[in-house]
Design a protein around this motif. Structure first.
Motif, mmCIF file in Angstrom:
data_model
loop_
_atom_site.group_PDB
_atom_site.id
_atom_site.type_symbol
_atom_site.label_atom_id
_atom_site.label_comp_id
_atom_site.label_asym_id
_atom_site.label_seq_id
_atom_site.Cartn_x
_atom_site.Cartn_y
_atom_site.Cartn_z
ATOM 1 N N ALA A 33 0.908 -1.257 -0.033
ATOM 2 C CA ALA A 33 -0.101 -0.162 0.061
ATOM 3 C C ALA A 33 0.858 1.312 0.095
ATOM 4 O O ALA A 33 0.324 2.351 0.061
ATOM 5 C CB ALA A 33 -1.100 -0.001 1.045
ATOM 6 N N TYR A 65 -8.619 1.728 0.094
ATOM 7 C CA TYR A 65 -7.222 2.354 -0.380
ATOM 8 C C TYR A 65 -7.613 3.076 -1.750
ATOM 9 O O TYR A 65 -8.720 2.432 -2.374
ATOM 10 C CB TYR A 65 -5.928 1.758 -0.606
ATOM 11 C CG TYR A 65 -5.426 1.329 0.662
ATOM 12 C CD1 TYR A 65 -4.554 2.214 1.398
ATOM 13 C CD2 TYR A 65 -5.725 0.059 1.145
ATOM 14 C CE1 TYR A 65 -3.976 1.703 2.542
ATOM 15 C CE2 TYR A 65 -5.291 -0.309 2.179
ATOM 16 C CZ TYR A 65 -4.261 0.213 2.877
ATOM 17 O OH TYR A 65 -3.601 -0.189 4.005
ATOM 18 N N TRP A 100 -4.764 5.685 2.055
ATOM 19 C CA TRP A 100 -5.630 5.030 2.966
ATOM 20 C C TRP A 100 -6.706 5.945 2.916
ATOM 21 O O TRP A 100 -6.800 6.896 3.364
ATOM 22 C CB TRP A 100 -4.983 4.547 4.252
ATOM 23 C CG TRP A 100 -5.856 3.955 5.091
ATOM 24 C CD1 TRP A 100 -5.946 2.521 5.108
ATOM 25 C CD2 TRP A 100 -6.475 4.593 6.351
ATOM 26 N NE1 TRP A 100 -6.944 2.169 6.155
ATOM 27 C CE2 TRP A 100 -7.117 3.477 6.844
ATOM 28 C CE3 TRP A 100 -6.677 5.772 6.943
ATOM 29 C CZ2 TRP A 100 -7.924 3.562 8.054
ATOM 30 C CZ3 TRP A 100 -7.390 5.864 8.184
ATOM 31 C CH2 TRP A 100 -7.831 4.853 8.620
ATOM 32 N N CYS A 156 -5.566 3.222 -5.159
ATOM 33 C CA CYS A 156 -4.395 3.011 -5.654
ATOM 34 C C CYS A 156 -4.194 3.326 -7.151
ATOM 35 O O CYS A 156 -5.233 3.386 -7.908
ATOM 36 C CB CYS A 156 -4.185 1.513 -5.473
ATOM 37 S SG CYS A 156 -4.062 0.860 -3.613
ATOM 38 N N CYS A 170 -0.313 3.733 -2.179
ATOM 39 C CA CYS A 170 -1.996 4.084 -2.149
ATOM 40 C C CYS A 170 -2.310 4.972 -1.068
ATOM 41 O O CYS A 170 -1.306 5.269 -0.138
ATOM 42 C CB CYS A 170 -2.600 2.707 -1.866
ATOM 43 S SG CYS A 170 -2.432 1.466 -3.114
#
Length: 110
Positions: free
Chosen positions: A41, A107, A46, A109, A44
Motif C-alpha cells: 500500500a 485505499y 488510505w 491505488c 496508495c
C-alpha cells in the motif's frame, strides 16, 4: 397442534421480514478486493476501515453460507466505493453462526 401452527406462522412471518441479500451498487463493481500478502500500500492513499456483513439472527436459517458471503462482499465493496476507494485489503473474515462479516482497509491505488 396449536403450538405447531403458531410456530409455522411465526416462521413464515420471519421469512417475510428477512432482509434480502445486499446487492452491489454499480459504482462498487470496480472495487478490487485483495487478500494476498504481496499487496503493498506504499503507493496508495488510505481512506478508512470498512466492514461488510450479511445475515441476522432471524434470517441466517433461510440463506446458505455462499449467499451470506456474497452479501458481505457486496456490502464491503459498496462501503469502499462510498469512500472513493478502488481497492480493499482484507483482514481475516469473521464467520459467525448467524452471519458473515468482512473487515478491511480501503485505499485509492494507482
Amino acid at each position: 397442534m396449536l403450538a405447531r401452527i403458531s410456530l409455522l406462522i411465526g416462521a413464515l412471518f420471519l421469512v417475510g421480514c428477512s432482509t434480502p441479500v445486499t446487492q452491489m451498487a454499480p459504482s462498487a463493481e470496480s472495487v478490487h478486493l485483495r487478500i494476498d500478502g504481496s499487496f503493498n500500500a506504499d503507493s496508495c492513499q488510505w481512506l478508512g476501515e470498512v466492514t461488510g456483513s450479511e445475515g441476522h439472527w432471524y434470517s441466517y436459517l433461510f440463506f446458505p453460507n455462499d449467499v451470506l458471503i456474497r452479501g458481505a462482499l457486496n456490502d464491503i465493496k459498496n462501503q469502499a466505493s462510498q469512500l472513493g476507494a478502488n481497492t480493499v485489503y482484507m483482514v481475516n473474515p469473521q464467520d459467525f453462526v448467524t452471519s458473515f462479516t468482512l473487515m478491511g482497509n480501503a485505499y485509492v491505488c494507482p
